[in-house]
Design an enzyme around this catalytic site. Sequence first.
Site, mmCIF file in Angstrom:
data_model
loop_
_atom_site.group_PDB
_atom_site.id
_atom_site.type_symbol
_atom_site.label_atom_id
_atom_site.label_comp_id
_atom_site.label_asym_id
_atom_site.label_seq_id
_atom_site.Cartn_x
_atom_site.Cartn_y
_atom_site.Cartn_z
ATOM 1 N N HIS A 60 -0.849 27.658 43.976
ATOM 2 C CA HIS A 60 -1.416 27.643 45.328
ATOM 3 C C HIS A 60 -1.945 26.252 45.665
ATOM 4 O O HIS A 60 -1.632 25.681 46.717
ATOM 5 C CB HIS A 60 -2.540 28.684 45.411
ATOM 6 C CG HIS A 60 -3.329 28.657 46.676
ATOM 7 N ND1 HIS A 60 -3.239 29.648 47.631
ATOM 8 C CD2 HIS A 60 -4.231 27.766 47.174
ATOM 9 C CE1 HIS A 60 -4.037 29.376 48.640
ATOM 10 N NE2 HIS A 60 -4.654 28.232 48.380
ATOM 11 N N GLU A 61 -2.739 25.697 44.755
ATOM 12 C CA GLU A 61 -3.324 24.381 45.007
ATOM 13 C C GLU A 61 -2.277 23.273 44.908
ATOM 14 O O GLU A 61 -2.363 22.267 45.628
ATOM 15 C CB GLU A 61 -4.472 24.121 44.030
ATOM 16 C CG GLU A 61 -5.620 25.103 44.155
ATOM 17 C CD GLU A 61 -6.156 25.212 45.571
ATOM 18 O OE1 GLU A 61 -6.130 24.201 46.314
ATOM 19 O OE2 GLU A 61 -6.603 26.302 45.951
ATOM 20 N N HIS A 99 -0.655 22.949 48.279
ATOM 21 C CA HIS A 99 -1.459 22.113 49.175
ATOM 22 C C HIS A 99 -1.234 20.634 48.868
ATOM 23 O O HIS A 99 -1.018 19.815 49.765
ATOM 24 C CB HIS A 99 -2.954 22.414 48.987
ATOM 25 C CG HIS A 99 -3.425 23.686 49.608
ATOM 26 N ND1 HIS A 99 -3.193 24.013 50.926
ATOM 27 C CD2 HIS A 99 -4.146 24.714 49.091
ATOM 28 C CE1 HIS A 99 -3.745 25.184 51.193
ATOM 29 N NE2 HIS A 99 -4.320 25.637 50.088
#
Length: 262
Positions: free
Chosen positions: A65-66, A69
């Site tokens: 998820h990170e 980003h």
Amino acid sequence: MSYDRPGEPLVLGVPRAAFRPSPVFLALVALFVTSGVLAWQRYGNVRFDVFLFVVSGWLVSLCLHEYAHAVVAFRAGDRDIAHRGYLTLNPFKYTHPLLSIVLPVIVVLLGGIGLPGGAVWVDRHAIPGRLRHTLVSLAGPATNVLFTLVLVAAVRLGSGGSAEFWQGVALLAFLQLTASVLNLLPVPGLDGGNMIQPWLSPQYRRMYDLFAPYGFIMLFALLWSPRIGGWFFGAVFWLADLIGLPAVHFRDWLHLIRFWAG
């Protein structure tokens, strides 16, 4: 952190070492795969196997998820994000390791909620255009949505293995679904709020920035309210039914990984 090595190939001016998965992430993936195999074969304490499978799988999803980003921010113009270690998928590089790793795992075990966790610091001044800012914020929740759909498809189409293994996969799918919903809420400081922040007027943007540091804490507190938590779970269960996830068994899945509860 420096990755400079003579003659090392560069990617947009950054050495390739900045993109190599860290040993910490590779260890999490190895634990996820190994515990999955043990749960599939019902080897040893199968409840402990599923516990490791779900927790390591959840941590792997947090890292990805990170990473989503970070890689979108890198492509959008923030080259320094590579030197902060965010492109190595190392969860210990996040800005708040306690909030990023420990708290989300505790909430998963106690409440079965995929609480937004890790945080990468993005240099917004290095990224031009409001749309790019929105895409950076959207990248993480999009990863959760993708994981949800893949895991639900696995539950619906999979065969063989133990019942406990598939219950663990279903619980991971449910956690990804809760994370998808939470991350897309327009709460200041969370991904959903950050997606709309660039499009706000200067006055509302100042108000948003004032509340953003406390958005995570406010969300965490609200979820423990019986009424608001009930509304939230009602919405998640409705979505689970919509995509074919048998969330009616959610309590059984959660009990399974609480191997210490008997």
